[in-house]
Design a protein around this motif. Structure first.
Motif, PDB file in Angstrom:
ATOM      1  N   VAL A 225       0.974  -1.556  -0.184  1.00 42.55           N
ATOM      2  CA  VAL A 225       0.395  -0.096  -0.029  1.00 42.55           C
ATOM      3  C   VAL A 225       0.632   1.433   0.473  1.00 42.55           C
ATOM      4  O   VAL A 225       1.570   1.610   0.379  1.00 42.55           O
ATOM      5  CB  VAL A 225      -1.066   0.088   1.078  1.00 42.55           C
ATOM      6  N   TYR A 290      -4.101  -3.082   6.405  1.00 41.36           N
ATOM      7  CA  TYR A 290      -5.202  -2.282   5.465  1.00 41.36           C
ATOM      8  C   TYR A 290      -5.821  -3.568   4.257  1.00 41.36           C
ATOM      9  O   TYR A 290      -6.955  -3.550   3.593  1.00 41.36           O
ATOM     10  CB  TYR A 290      -4.530  -1.399   4.553  1.00 41.36           C
ATOM     11  N   ARG A 294      -9.954  -4.325   3.706  1.00 44.17           N
ATOM     12  CA  ARG A 294     -10.697  -4.667   2.292  1.00 44.17           C
ATOM     13  C   ARG A 294     -11.345  -5.891   1.874  1.00 44.17           C
ATOM     14  O   ARG A 294     -11.986  -5.883   1.188  1.00 44.17           O
ATOM     15  CB  ARG A 294      -9.133  -3.691   0.558  1.00 44.17           C
TER      16      ARG A 294
END
Length: 497
Positions: A225, A290, A294
């Motif tokens: 990310v 993250y 998601r």
């Protein structure tokens, strides 16, 4: 047989198979299958030969000068063979799976030709002994995988291909800039020489900048990310391509490149001196959380698995960034463990789609009774990702936790616990639907029968095999030549030479 010849033969198995497959007529199904499987089995045998040779002290090296300061340099060292072993084993199983999955599809000649080039590129990355050779195969991998991503030729596939190229070509340019800058500063660097620490301290800010460039170039394929955007979009590709991208080739090539960068270009001690490891740990931790969050929000099964990959591959980077043998051991073992578990999950997702037309998590109700072998494999892969003992994922997370404590970063344990809880939150519902919920009426979107059992044997067989491998990698982690044992050999060479 000389070490150089074995290296060249290993690389040539898939590299030469590709043009032969391109030249075959589309209807030559059996010949194409025989060439694919023959090359895959030969490559696996040659890699196994080198594993045995390395354990007995043999050396495998090839060197070809190209011009002043540049050479094609190949070597089979314990770290490279770790990645080559994963690639060659999963190539055999993914080939079997792809042959059955694409049985009635058009353009199989094109698919399997680029498929072979993709594997050749991955093997070249594993065996590269310097940055120049690594860069050649790294960029070849980008070109070889693009036709696989867009194979179906639909508007969605072509759009995903454009996104994939934008990310990976830009990353390749940044990586090239970093390699050229570093080579201009320090000359040709063979992996493991660790000469950068000998440069004057005035160059340290420059070396930090070059490290950032190289990390940006590698981080795109590793899906760190915020460089991960291409990966979920690429899920429009056929299931064998998804398995290849996530478990064998592209994502693993990026993670492997980061391992090489930290340990064999800069050196772990010098990386710590430059203050590079702390922010690498932070980037990996952010990516882990993250990706898990998601994944939890996705209803499409393959997109859920894609974001899971974003999270899980970051475990490798996290282990590398923890300055100490235990963290490194965990990261390297997870490079193999994640490959086995994730290829299992994508094989299963492909089976559900081909046999029952299932693409969403809420369509899995009762599929465990209709496809018990595939669902058993999916369950093994999912529970391994969560980190339940005695599966392979537990081994990775256990050693990551111990490595974090040993490195003076106990806060990483909170990241691991949070990630494992999120893993459970997005993997347990599909397992529950498979085994404990009754099928709706009509049961599934497009049910059909592709084989004598639940589906074609070459579809459920590889999925079950890799699922069992992930179980055995945890149960037998203490045995010689297990993923953990071989990772320990690499760590021993880095920390206790």
């Amino acid at each position: 047989m000389s070490g150089a010849l074995i290296l060249l033969l290993t690389l040539a198995t898939s590299l030469l198979a590709a043009p032969v497959i391109f030249l075959l007529p589309e209807r030559a199904h059996r010949t194409r299958t025989a060439i694919n499987l023959g090359a895959a089995l030969l490559e696996l045998a040659l890699v196994a030969w080198m594993v045995r040779g390395l354990a007995q002290g043999a050396a495998y090296r090839f060197h070809l000068p190209v011009m002043e300061g540049f050479s094609v340099h190949l070597v089979a060292d314990p770290l490279g063979i770790l990645f080559a072993g994963l690639s060659s084993l999963l190539w055999v199983l993914t080939t079997l799976y792809a042959v059955a999955y694409l049985e009635a599809s058009p353009n199989r000649r094109r698919f399997f030709g680029f498929f072979s080039l993709c594997v050749a590129s991955t093997l070249g990355i594993a065996l590269a002994a310097n940055l120049f050779t690594f860069l050649i195969f790294y960029e070849l991998l980008t070109l070889a995988t693009y036709p696989l991503v867009v194979h179906r030729g639909t508007p969605a596939a072509l759009a995903a291909g454009r996104i994939y190229l934008r990310y990976t070509v830009s990353a390749g340019f940044v990586l090239l800039l970093g390699v050229v800058w570093l080579q201009a500063l320090a000359g040709e660097l063979t992996f493991g020489e660790l000469r950068l620490s000998e440069l004057d301290e005035a160059y340290h800010p420059t070396l930090q900048g070059i490290f950032l460039l190289l990390m940006l170039g590698l981080g795109v394929k590793a899906a760190l990310v915020p460089l991960h955007g291409w990966l979920p979009q690429a899920m429009v590709a056929p299931a064998p391509v998804s398995a290849l991208l996530h478990a064998v080739a592209v994502v693993k090539a990026g993670a492997f490149g980061i391992v090489r960068l930290v340990y064999d270009v800069y050196g772990i001690a010098f990386s710590a001196t430059l203050g590079l490891l702390g922010w690498l740990t932070a980037a990996a931790s952010l990516t882990i959380l993250y990706g898990s969050l998601r994944a939890l929000a996705q209803s499409d099964l393959k997109r859920r698995l894609a974001f899971s990959t974003v999270s899980q591959v970051a475990y490798i980077v996290l282990g590398v960034s923890l300055f100490g043998p235990l963290g490194t051991l965990a990261g390297l073992a997870h490079l193999l463990h994640q490959g086995l578990m994730k290829v299992t999950l994508f094989f299963c997702a492909g089976n559900y789609a081909e046999e029952l037309g299932i693409h969403r998590v809420d369509e899995l109700d009762g599929a465990g009774r209709r496809m018990p072998l595939t669902s058993l494999a999916f369950t093994l892969g999912a529970l391994g990702m969560i980190g339940l003992p005695p599966l392979a994922g537990f081994i990775s997370k256990w050693y990551l936790g111990m490595g974090a404590v040993a490195a003076g970063s106990p806060w990483v344990i909170a990241v691991l616990v949070a990630s494992s809880l999120l893993n459970a939150a997005y993997f347990l519902p599909p397992i529950y639907r498979l085994w404990f919920k009754a099928a709706a009426d009509p049961a599934w979107p497009q049910a059909r029968c592709l084989g004598r059992f639940e589906t074609h044997g070459w579809l459920w067989g590889p999925a079950l095999a890799t699922g069992l491998f992930s179980l055995l990698a945890g149960l037998l982690a203490g045995l010689p030549y297990s993923p953990l044992d071989w990772a320990g050999r690499v760590v021993g060479g880095e920390y206790f030479p």
